[in-house]
Structures are given as structure tokens and as C-alpha cells.
Design a protein around this motif. Sequence first.
Motif, PDB file in Angstrom:
ATOM      1  N   MET A 211     -87.992  -8.775 -60.294  1.00  0.00           N
ATOM      2  CA  MET A 211     -88.841  -8.020 -61.220  1.00  0.00           C
ATOM      3  C   MET A 211     -89.134  -6.637 -60.638  1.00  0.00           C
ATOM      4  O   MET A 211     -89.033  -6.423 -59.437  1.00  0.00           O
ATOM      5  CB  MET A 211     -90.152  -8.765 -61.468  1.00  0.00           C
ATOM      6  N   ILE A 212     -89.505  -5.721 -61.483  1.00  0.00           N
ATOM      7  CA  ILE A 212     -89.853  -4.370 -61.055  1.00  0.00           C
ATOM      8  C   ILE A 212     -91.333  -4.124 -61.316  1.00  0.00           C
ATOM      9  O   ILE A 212     -91.951  -4.773 -62.169  1.00  0.00           O
ATOM     10  CB  ILE A 212     -88.995  -3.319 -61.780  1.00  0.00           C
ATOM     11  N   ASN A 213     -91.925  -3.175 -60.572  1.00  0.00           N
ATOM     12  CA  ASN A 213     -93.356  -2.932 -60.726  1.00  0.00           C
ATOM     13  C   ASN A 213     -93.663  -2.221 -62.042  1.00  0.00           C
ATOM     14  O   ASN A 213     -92.756  -1.802 -62.777  1.00  0.00           O
ATOM     15  CB  ASN A 213     -93.904  -2.147 -59.530  1.00  0.00           C
ATOM     16  N   GLN A 214     -94.948  -2.082 -62.329  1.00  0.00           N
ATOM     17  CA  GLN A 214     -95.380  -1.573 -63.630  1.00  0.00           C
ATOM     18  C   GLN A 214     -94.921  -0.143 -63.867  1.00  0.00           C
ATOM     19  O   GLN A 214     -94.505   0.212 -64.978  1.00  0.00           O
ATOM     20  CB  GLN A 214     -96.896  -1.669 -63.750  1.00  0.00           C
TER      21      GLN A 214
ATOM     22  N   LEU B 220     -92.421   1.124 -66.876  1.00  0.00           N
ATOM     23  CA  LEU B 220     -92.722   2.166 -67.856  1.00  0.00           C
ATOM     24  C   LEU B 220     -91.604   3.199 -67.932  1.00  0.00           C
ATOM     25  O   LEU B 220     -91.256   3.676 -69.016  1.00  0.00           O
ATOM     26  CB  LEU B 220     -94.057   2.848 -67.503  1.00  0.00           C
ATOM     27  N   LYS B 221     -91.025   3.542 -66.778  1.00  0.00           N
ATOM     28  CA  LYS B 221     -89.908   4.491 -66.756  1.00  0.00           C
ATOM     29  C   LYS B 221     -88.680   3.899 -67.440  1.00  0.00           C
ATOM     30  O   LYS B 221     -87.961   4.599 -68.163  1.00  0.00           O
ATOM     31  CB  LYS B 221     -89.592   4.900 -65.319  1.00  0.00           C
ATOM     32  N   LEU B 222     -88.434   2.621 -67.203  1.00  0.00           N
ATOM     33  CA  LEU B 222     -87.314   1.948 -67.847  1.00  0.00           C
ATOM     34  C   LEU B 222     -87.467   1.970 -69.365  1.00  0.00           C
ATOM     35  O   LEU B 222     -86.515   2.271 -70.100  1.00  0.00           O
ATOM     36  CB  LEU B 222     -87.218   0.509 -67.348  1.00  0.00           C
ATOM     37  N   ILE B 223     -88.670   1.666 -69.838  1.00  0.00           N
ATOM     38  CA  ILE B 223     -88.941   1.679 -71.282  1.00  0.00           C
ATOM     39  C   ILE B 223     -88.765   3.087 -71.835  1.00  0.00           C
ATOM     40  O   ILE B 223     -88.213   3.276 -72.935  1.00  0.00           O
ATOM     41  CB  ILE B 223     -90.368   1.154 -71.559  1.00  0.00           C
ATOM     42  N   LYS B 224     -89.233   4.081 -71.088  1.00  0.00           N
ATOM     43  CA  LYS B 224     -89.120   5.472 -71.547  1.00  0.00           C
ATOM     44  C   LYS B 224     -87.658   5.892 -71.663  1.00  0.00           C
ATOM     45  O   LYS B 224     -87.252   6.502 -72.666  1.00  0.00           O
ATOM     46  CB  LYS B 224     -89.861   6.392 -70.569  1.00  0.00           C
TER      47      LYS B 224
ATOM     48  N   PHE C  44     -81.212   4.367 -65.189  1.00  0.00           N
ATOM     49  CA  PHE C  44     -82.375   3.912 -64.425  1.00  0.00           C
ATOM     50  C   PHE C  44     -81.991   3.576 -62.991  1.00  0.00           C
ATOM     51  O   PHE C  44     -82.688   3.968 -62.046  1.00  0.00           O
ATOM     52  CB  PHE C  44     -82.996   2.694 -65.110  1.00  0.00           C
ATOM     53  N   ALA C  45     -80.885   2.869 -62.804  1.00  0.00           N
ATOM     54  CA  ALA C  45     -80.477   2.452 -61.462  1.00  0.00           C
ATOM     55  C   ALA C  45     -80.120   3.642 -60.585  1.00  0.00           C
ATOM     56  O   ALA C  45     -80.433   3.672 -59.389  1.00  0.00           O
ATOM     57  CB  ALA C  45     -79.303   1.485 -61.545  1.00  0.00           C
ATOM     58  N   VAL C  46     -79.462   4.646 -61.170  1.00  0.00           N
ATOM     59  CA  VAL C  46     -79.111   5.839 -60.386  1.00  0.00           C
ATOM     60  C   VAL C  46     -80.357   6.657 -60.069  1.00  0.00           C
ATOM     61  O   VAL C  46     -80.583   7.057 -58.919  1.00  0.00           O
ATOM     62  CB  VAL C  46     -78.083   6.704 -61.139  1.00  0.00           C
ATOM     63  N   GLN C  47     -81.184   6.899 -61.089  1.00  0.00           N
ATOM     64  CA  GLN C  47     -82.340   7.773 -60.880  1.00  0.00           C
ATOM     65  C   GLN C  47     -83.408   7.137 -59.999  1.00  0.00           C
ATOM     66  O   GLN C  47     -83.904   7.762 -59.057  1.00  0.00           O
ATOM     67  CB  GLN C  47     -82.971   8.147 -62.225  1.00  0.00           C
ATOM     68  N   GLU C  48     -83.768   5.910 -60.278  1.00  0.00           N
ATOM     69  CA  GLU C  48     -84.897   5.285 -59.608  1.00  0.00           C
ATOM     70  C   GLU C  48     -84.532   4.566 -58.318  1.00  0.00           C
ATOM     71  O   GLU C  48     -85.345   4.472 -57.395  1.00  0.00           O
ATOM     72  CB  GLU C  48     -85.576   4.295 -60.562  1.00  0.00           C
TER      73      GLU C  48
ATOM     74  N   PHE D  90     -81.305  14.706 -64.732  1.00  0.00           N
ATOM     75  CA  PHE D  90     -82.079  15.566 -65.632  1.00  0.00           C
ATOM     76  C   PHE D  90     -82.885  14.808 -66.678  1.00  0.00           C
ATOM     77  O   PHE D  90     -83.665  15.419 -67.400  1.00  0.00           O
ATOM     78  CB  PHE D  90     -81.146  16.551 -66.336  1.00  0.00           C
ATOM     79  N   ILE D  91     -82.736  13.506 -66.774  1.00  0.00           N
ATOM     80  CA  ILE D  91     -83.445  12.768 -67.821  1.00  0.00           C
ATOM     81  C   ILE D  91     -84.958  12.792 -67.620  1.00  0.00           C
ATOM     82  O   ILE D  91     -85.728  12.642 -68.569  1.00  0.00           O
ATOM     83  CB  ILE D  91     -82.921  11.327 -67.941  1.00  0.00           C
ATOM     84  N   ASN D  92     -85.397  13.011 -66.376  1.00  0.00           N
ATOM     85  CA  ASN D  92     -86.849  13.060 -66.148  1.00  0.00           C
ATOM     86  C   ASN D  92     -87.506  14.251 -66.833  1.00  0.00           C
ATOM     87  O   ASN D  92     -88.722  14.298 -66.988  1.00  0.00           O
ATOM     88  CB  ASN D  92     -87.145  13.090 -64.640  1.00  0.00           C
ATOM     89  N   LEU D  93     -86.703  15.237 -67.295  1.00  0.00           N
ATOM     90  CA  LEU D  93     -87.262  16.357 -68.040  1.00  0.00           C
ATOM     91  C   LEU D  93     -87.880  15.895 -69.356  1.00  0.00           C
ATOM     92  O   LEU D  93     -88.734  16.569 -69.920  1.00  0.00           O
ATOM     93  CB  LEU D  93     -86.172  17.401 -68.337  1.00  0.00           C
ATOM     94  N   THR D  94     -87.415  14.763 -69.849  1.00  0.00           N
ATOM     95  CA  THR D  94     -87.898  14.267 -71.147  1.00  0.00           C
ATOM     96  C   THR D  94     -89.189  13.464 -71.008  1.00  0.00           C
ATOM     97  O   THR D  94     -89.774  13.092 -72.016  1.00  0.00           O
ATOM     98  CB  THR D  94     -86.824  13.369 -71.801  1.00  0.00           C
ATOM     99  N   PHE D  95     -89.618  13.169 -69.778  1.00  0.00           N
ATOM    100  CA  PHE D  95     -90.820  12.349 -69.587  1.00  0.00           C
ATOM    101  C   PHE D  95     -92.088  13.159 -69.838  1.00  0.00           C
ATOM    102  O   PHE D  95     -92.128  14.356 -69.603  1.00  0.00           O
ATOM    103  CB  PHE D  95     -90.872  11.783 -68.173  1.00  0.00           C
TER     104      PHE D  95
END
Length: 300
Positions: A1-4, A8-12, A51-55, A295-300
Amino acid sequence: MINQLKALKLIKIYSIICDRFEKDLKYTCERFSNNDKQDLTDQEIMTIYLFAVQEEQRFSIKQIHKYACDYLIGWFPKLGSYTAFSNRLNQLSEAFRRFTSSLFEDFIPSDCFADQSLLDSMPIITCSGKRNAKVAKELTDKGYCSTKSLYYYGVKLHALAFRRLDKIPFPEEIQITPASVNDLTVFKEAWSEKTNRNFFGDKIYNNLDFFTELEQKKNSIMMTPIKGIKGQCQEIKNRDKAANDLFSTAVSRVRQPIEAFFSWLIQRTDIQRASKVRSAKGLLIHIFGKIASAFINLTF
């Protein structure tokens, strides 16, 4: 499992991918068969990869699939085998390319200088130049990287980026070419129609006749470090040395952040090493998937 927080980042990421799919990504991977409804959707596959690459800094497909099996199986119970995941991922090469372009188009920072662009390229290496290349021959060939003093097989990633003050530049466009293609050739084919622009490049872009004409027709200027003139007498070299050195230093300082951009991209994604790629589509996934993850974190 992953933390909260990671959840949230995965859902985003998943919501962003789904939104882009409805707008235009679905047209890049449409299936014309009776098996067009998959248990694991294309949106879910792209989400897992990004997600796997970024996080988690999982850079190979095998690492990404193993991480998903270990930690994301509750989110994606229809994940399936590594082979199936890899095959499905390769079908999304154009979706990743288009998604990357949309990130550049939609999230340009407000501090970009729209009339100032930095240019450079970097190698993406599939194998050493000493070996016989067997992968993605339709995209790659043999080239030389002067920065690394290295012959290699692979492609070049060419970046045209908006200048930002005291920050790494923001990409306007990315071009991929075989390793042997000259940077000036790419500029002439892809970016020479841009008007009212100040370009900053290295000495490879030094072509007086071409850029004089560009300035006259497009009001665009290319500034590069001064390149020595073959056969010029030493007296003239000595006379102009101070001014030439000062100008070259100023141009190099302006364009230095594009080198920092490539270093940042390599550090975040390991994009430069593509030795585990096994196909042309796999190489495109490696390139555009890694750029999108950065670059996907620009959308957060």
C-alpha cells in the motif's frame, strides 16, 4: 500500500490523464477490433507509468511493473503480467507524445520571456558506438557527442525553450532525430519560421548567411559565441579578442540554463540511458513518458 499523500498524487495523475483522454488522447490509440474494451484501461497504464517514474524513481518497465504489483495492485487489480503490460504500454507511444506536447502548451509559466529562446540538444543512447546497433533502426543511427567525447547509437533530443530569469528554461517544443542529424539542420526545418525572436545557441548554429537572411525576413536573431575564422591573420585575431571574448561569455551565460535543464531532466528521469529499450515504440515511450513524468506536477 502507499501512504495518503502518494495516494492523492496517484488520484490526481489519473484524473488528469482521464480528462486529456476525453479531449484528444483517445484519438491517438483508438482500436478497431472486437477487443477494444480492456480490463486494464489505457488511462490506468499511463497513470501507473507516470506515477512510478515521478514518485518512486522506477525507470525501467520491469521496475515499474514490479512496483505496481507490490504496492498498487489494490488500485489496479487487473494489472496482469509484465509482458502484457509492456505490450500495452508500447501501443501508447503516440498518446505519450501528444500528452507531453499538451503539457508544454497549457502550462507555460508566466515568467517566460516569449521573445527569447534557448536551444541545445542532448544524446539519448541506446548502445555504444563500438557495438552493432539492432534496436529501433528506423529512429536511430550513429552520432558523436562532443560534450562526452563519445560515439554512440541512439537519437538526439533537441529542445527549444523559453528563457526564464534565474530559473531553468521552459520547453516550447521538443524534436527527436537520429543521432547524426546536425542541430542547425533541425533549426532550419523546425524553428526557422518563428518571428520576432532572439535565439541563443552554441557555436553549431554559427551560419552568418542563413541568420542574416532570417533577421531580414523574420526579424529573428541568432546569438552564438564567436567562432574563429579559419585563415584569419593573427593581428586581427589579437585586435578583436577582447570584444569577442566578452560577447561569447555573455551569450554563454544566457544559454547556460538550457544545459541545466537537461541535467535536471536526466537526474529526475534517467532519460539519457535507453539501453534497455527493445523497439521504436519502446524508445518513444522511454523519451516522452519520462518527459511527461517530469512535467506533470505542473498540473497539480
